[in-house]
Write an enzyme that holds these catalytic residues in place. Structure first.
Site, mmCIF file in Angstrom:
data_model
loop_
_atom_site.group_PDB
_atom_site.id
_atom_site.type_symbol
_atom_site.label_atom_id
_atom_site.label_comp_id
_atom_site.label_asym_id
_atom_site.label_seq_id
_atom_site.Cartn_x
_atom_site.Cartn_y
_atom_site.Cartn_z
ATOM 1 N N LEU A 40 0.823 -1.216 0.000
ATOM 2 C CA LEU A 40 0.000 0.000 0.000
ATOM 3 C C LEU A 40 0.857 1.265 0.000
ATOM 4 O O LEU A 40 1.913 1.318 0.634
ATOM 5 C CB LEU A 40 -0.930 0.001 1.225
ATOM 6 C CG LEU A 40 -1.897 -1.180 1.354
ATOM 7 C CD1 LEU A 40 -2.900 -0.923 2.485
ATOM 8 C CD2 LEU A 40 -2.634 -1.470 0.053
ATOM 9 N N HIS A 44 -3.425 4.245 -2.375
ATOM 10 C CA HIS A 44 -4.377 3.388 -1.659
ATOM 11 C C HIS A 44 -4.944 4.125 -0.438
ATOM 12 O O HIS A 44 -6.150 4.051 -0.163
ATOM 13 C CB HIS A 44 -3.685 2.113 -1.173
ATOM 14 C CG HIS A 44 -3.103 1.242 -2.254
ATOM 15 N ND1 HIS A 44 -1.757 1.043 -2.405
ATOM 16 C CD2 HIS A 44 -3.698 0.508 -3.227
ATOM 17 C CE1 HIS A 44 -1.533 0.222 -3.425
ATOM 18 N NE2 HIS A 44 -2.687 -0.114 -3.945
ATOM 19 N N LYS A 157 -6.307 5.847 -11.812
ATOM 20 C CA LYS A 157 -5.001 5.403 -12.330
ATOM 21 C C LYS A 157 -5.157 4.197 -13.256
ATOM 22 O O LYS A 157 -4.472 4.073 -14.254
ATOM 23 C CB LYS A 157 -4.113 5.075 -11.130
ATOM 24 C CG LYS A 157 -2.994 4.104 -11.346
ATOM 25 C CD LYS A 157 -1.776 4.812 -11.878
ATOM 26 C CE LYS A 157 -0.516 3.979 -11.838
ATOM 27 N NZ LYS A 157 -0.663 2.608 -12.248
HETATM 28 P P1 AMP Z 1 -3.548 -2.231 -6.755
HETATM 29 O O1 AMP Z 1 -3.118 -2.600 -5.377
HETATM 30 O O2 AMP Z 1 -2.432 -1.683 -7.594
HETATM 31 O O3 AMP Z 1 -4.344 -3.312 -7.423
HETATM 32 O O4 AMP Z 1 -4.545 -1.009 -6.610
HETATM 33 C C1 AMP Z 1 -5.661 -1.090 -5.783
HETATM 34 C C2 AMP Z 1 -6.540 0.104 -6.032
HETATM 35 O O5 AMP Z 1 -5.803 1.299 -5.779
HETATM 36 C C3 AMP Z 1 -7.048 0.195 -7.477
HETATM 37 O O6 AMP Z 1 -8.373 0.680 -7.468
HETATM 38 C C4 AMP Z 1 -6.092 1.202 -8.085
HETATM 39 O O7 AMP Z 1 -6.647 1.888 -9.197
HETATM 40 C C5 AMP Z 1 -5.894 2.141 -6.910
HETATM 41 N N1 AMP Z 1 -4.656 2.898 -7.082
HETATM 42 C C6 AMP Z 1 -3.417 2.421 -7.293
HETATM 43 N N2 AMP Z 1 -2.536 3.427 -7.462
HETATM 44 C C7 AMP Z 1 -3.243 4.587 -7.371
HETATM 45 C C8 AMP Z 1 -2.920 5.969 -7.477
HETATM 46 N N3 AMP Z 1 -1.684 6.385 -7.712
HETATM 47 N N4 AMP Z 1 -3.908 6.861 -7.324
HETATM 48 C C9 AMP Z 1 -5.192 6.468 -7.099
HETATM 49 N N5 AMP Z 1 -5.559 5.179 -6.981
HETATM 50 C C10 AMP Z 1 -4.599 4.245 -7.123
#
Ligand code: AMP
Length: 306
Positions: A40, A44, A157
């Site tokens: 995270l 996140h 993103k």
């Molecule tokens: P992940 O752990 O990469 O699968 O991401 C989990 C959630 O966090 C997903 O909804 C992503 O789109 C969101 N997320 C990841 N990076 C960002 C970011 N830089 N800004 C906003 N949301 C993010």
């Protein structure tokens, strides 16, 4: 039942029984879920904070979903940082963390029946990552069922992922409100990502060309689609160490290239390999007179929860 409850932190559930028991306690209001693969970061944390402002309870899932990784992708080296993830969840006031292993989510092995992303899952990211979006939707659908959430928060993103989740919820009548959260960036503009930990210092410098290209493209928004694409590409071609997979200006609902006469909202999206890391970024843009970027290009919001 072996539920661990760190002091003042969220309940941590690892099995379906633990999740069921903990979820049963969250009865006095609506439940929002933030689904993650762990490692995270402030992106996140912003999702969690946004969910906390709107919902009575927040559940965070931490699950590295094998189904959405191709055989040559980075599942084995993906960062695993559970202790610090839990610290962030504690700091952000999360009620419940569901952190299952793959055998909990897929007790019979890889599921024979899956959710299909359809044609929208075969373009852009789907073209480079066959099967990725089917695997992603399958787990998102399962986690919506398992957590029995009222709302779910996802980052802009991953714009194609967000679009497909919205479609799934509508097409398959999931009783869940999908909320999107703008991309959170480092101060230098790089979109935050768990995969940024793979970048060396010099990779990081190279990677900045993605967000710079998006910003440069958006500066030409009032002139129309080809000027936007040209403006963005001019930045990317100056950085030969970024191996561009695609740079597109597409309609946000169909992901089809917008024609030159198009005016209205579009998505400027880019994917590139930098060193050993595949990076994606995007910027919603208003095309036409008075147009420009539709997302404030800022770093981590510092606002505390209301
Ligand atoms: P992940 O752990 O990469 O699968 O991401 C989990 C959630 O966090 C997903 O909804 C992503 O789109 C969101 N997320 C990841 N990076 C960002 C970011 N830089 N800004 C906003 N949301 C993010």
């Amino acid at each position: 039942m072996t539920q661990t409850t760190p002091a003042a932190g969220p309940v941590v559930a690892r099995t379906r029984d633990e999740l069921r028991a903990a979820r049963k306690q969250l009865t006095d209001g609506d439940v929002a879920v933030v689904m993650t693969m762990g490692a995270l970061h402030d992106g996140h944390a912003t999702l969690i904070r946004t969910a906390r402002q709107a919902a009575r309870h927040v559940v965070v899932t931490i699950f590295l979903n094998p189904l959405q990784f191709g055989p040559k992708e980075d599942l084995s080296r993906y960062p695993r940082t559970f202790d610090s993830d839990l610290e962030i969840c504690t700091r952000e006031g999360v009620d419940l963390v569901f952190a299952p292993t793959p055998d909990v989510i897929y007790p019979d092995g890889d599921p024979g029946v899956r959710i299909s992303a359809g044609p929208l899952g075969t373009v852009l990211e789907g073209q480079s990552r066959p099967g990725h979006f089917d695997g992603m939707l399958t787990v998102v659908g399962k986690l919506m069922q398992l957590t029995r959430c009222d709302s779910a928060y996802f980052g802009q993103k991953d714009a194609q992922q967000l679009l497909l989740i919205r479609r799934m919820v509508r097409d398959l009548d999931f009783p869940v409100t999908v909320v999107s959260v703008p991309t959170v960036r480092e101060e230098d503009g790089l979109a935050m990502s768990s995969r940024n930990t793979y970048l060396t210092e010099s990779d990081h410098e190279v990677a900045l060309c993605l967000s710079r290209a998006l910003r440069a493209g958006a500066e030409h928004a009032s002139e129309g689609p080809s000027a936007i694409r040209r403006g963005a590409r001019a930045v990317l071609v100056r950085e030969p160490l970024a191996l561009v997979d695609y740079l597109v200006l597409v309609h946000p609902d169909t992901l089809e290239d917008v024609p030159e006469w198009y005016r209205g909202e579009a998505l400027l999206a880019v994917a590139a390999r930098v060193g050993t890391t595949r990076l994606i970024d995007n910027l919603p843009v208003l095309v036409g007179p008075g147009g420009g970027a539709l997302e404030v290009f800022s770093s981590v919001p510092t606002a505390e929860p209301a």
